[in-house]
Design a protein around this motif. Structure first.
Motif, mmCIF file in Angstrom:
data_model
loop_
_atom_site.group_PDB
_atom_site.id
_atom_site.type_symbol
_atom_site.label_atom_id
_atom_site.label_comp_id
_atom_site.label_asym_id
_atom_site.label_seq_id
_atom_site.Cartn_x
_atom_site.Cartn_y
_atom_site.Cartn_z
ATOM 1 N N UNK A 79 36.952 4.908 -24.313
ATOM 2 C CA UNK A 79 37.745 3.681 -24.235
ATOM 3 C C UNK A 79 37.805 3.157 -22.802
ATOM 4 N N UNK A 80 38.155 1.897 -22.680
ATOM 5 C CA UNK A 80 38.331 1.278 -21.370
ATOM 6 C C UNK A 80 39.454 1.998 -20.623
ATOM 7 N N UNK A 81 40.471 2.423 -21.334
ATOM 8 C CA UNK A 81 41.596 3.136 -20.725
ATOM 9 C C UNK A 81 41.117 4.441 -20.079
ATOM 10 N N UNK A 82 40.211 5.174 -20.742
ATOM 11 C CA UNK A 82 39.668 6.412 -20.187
ATOM 12 C C UNK A 82 38.834 6.128 -18.941
ATOM 13 N N UNK A 93 33.573 -2.621 -24.829
ATOM 14 C CA UNK A 93 32.428 -3.400 -25.299
ATOM 15 C C UNK A 93 32.511 -4.849 -24.807
ATOM 16 N N UNK A 94 33.699 -5.424 -24.874
ATOM 17 C CA UNK A 94 33.892 -6.807 -24.419
ATOM 18 C C UNK A 94 33.658 -6.928 -22.915
ATOM 19 N N UNK A 95 34.094 -5.942 -22.145
ATOM 20 C CA UNK A 95 33.886 -5.980 -20.700
ATOM 21 C C UNK A 95 32.419 -5.857 -20.326
ATOM 22 N N UNK A 96 31.662 -5.061 -21.080
ATOM 23 C CA UNK A 96 30.226 -4.966 -20.830
ATOM 24 C C UNK A 96 29.518 -6.264 -21.203
ATOM 25 N N UNK A 112 40.984 6.092 -11.329
ATOM 26 C CA UNK A 112 42.302 6.171 -10.711
ATOM 27 C C UNK A 112 42.637 7.587 -10.242
ATOM 28 N N UNK A 113 41.745 8.537 -10.478
ATOM 29 C CA UNK A 113 41.959 9.889 -9.974
ATOM 30 C C UNK A 113 42.037 9.842 -8.450
#
Length: 129
Positions: free
Chosen positions: A47-50, A117-120, A56-57
């Protein structure tokens, strides 16, 4: 005599075209990620969240903040078996190639969520800012 000169000229042009093709092919490969050197994490989806969580690490965020030439990128590659390889890494704008980083991570998944998918879109590289 002119036929012989023409044949030599065609041979030289052919050689130059092949040499240029080899140069660009090897140059392109050197900018790509060496998939064999990265251990892949296999899972059903990503997911985009992952993806955002990865960048963000603390260590990765610090690396990106300390070097303004680095961009956070996700590279997508469709595999022959239908799976999708997604490589999360840094891209060096100055050197115009993937930066070698111990924090690079590659996922092999069956699908990606709609947000990712939308961001790609129709591109194979996603730049996160």
């Amino acid at each position: 005599m002119q036929d012989n000169t023409t044949n030599i000229l065609i041979g030289v042009i052919g050689f130059v075209v092949i040499a240029i093709g080899i140069f660009f092919f090897t140059r392109k490969k050197s900018n790509n990620i060496e998939s064999n050197s990265i251990e892949s994490i296999k899972q059903e989806s990503l997911s985009m969240k992952e993806v955002i969580g990865f960048f963000q690490q603390t260590e990765i965020l610090k690396q990106l903040q300390e070097n303004s030439n680095l961009l956070a990128v996700v590279v997508r590659e469709k595999l022959d078996n239908g799976d999708i390889a997604l490589t999360l890494t840094c891209y060096d704008k100055e050197k115009e190639k993937i930066a070698h980083s111990p924090y690079t991570k590659q996922y092999v998944v069956k699908n990606i969520d709609s947000d990712l998918m939308q961001n790609f879109g129709n591109k194979d590289m996603l730049i996160l800012e």
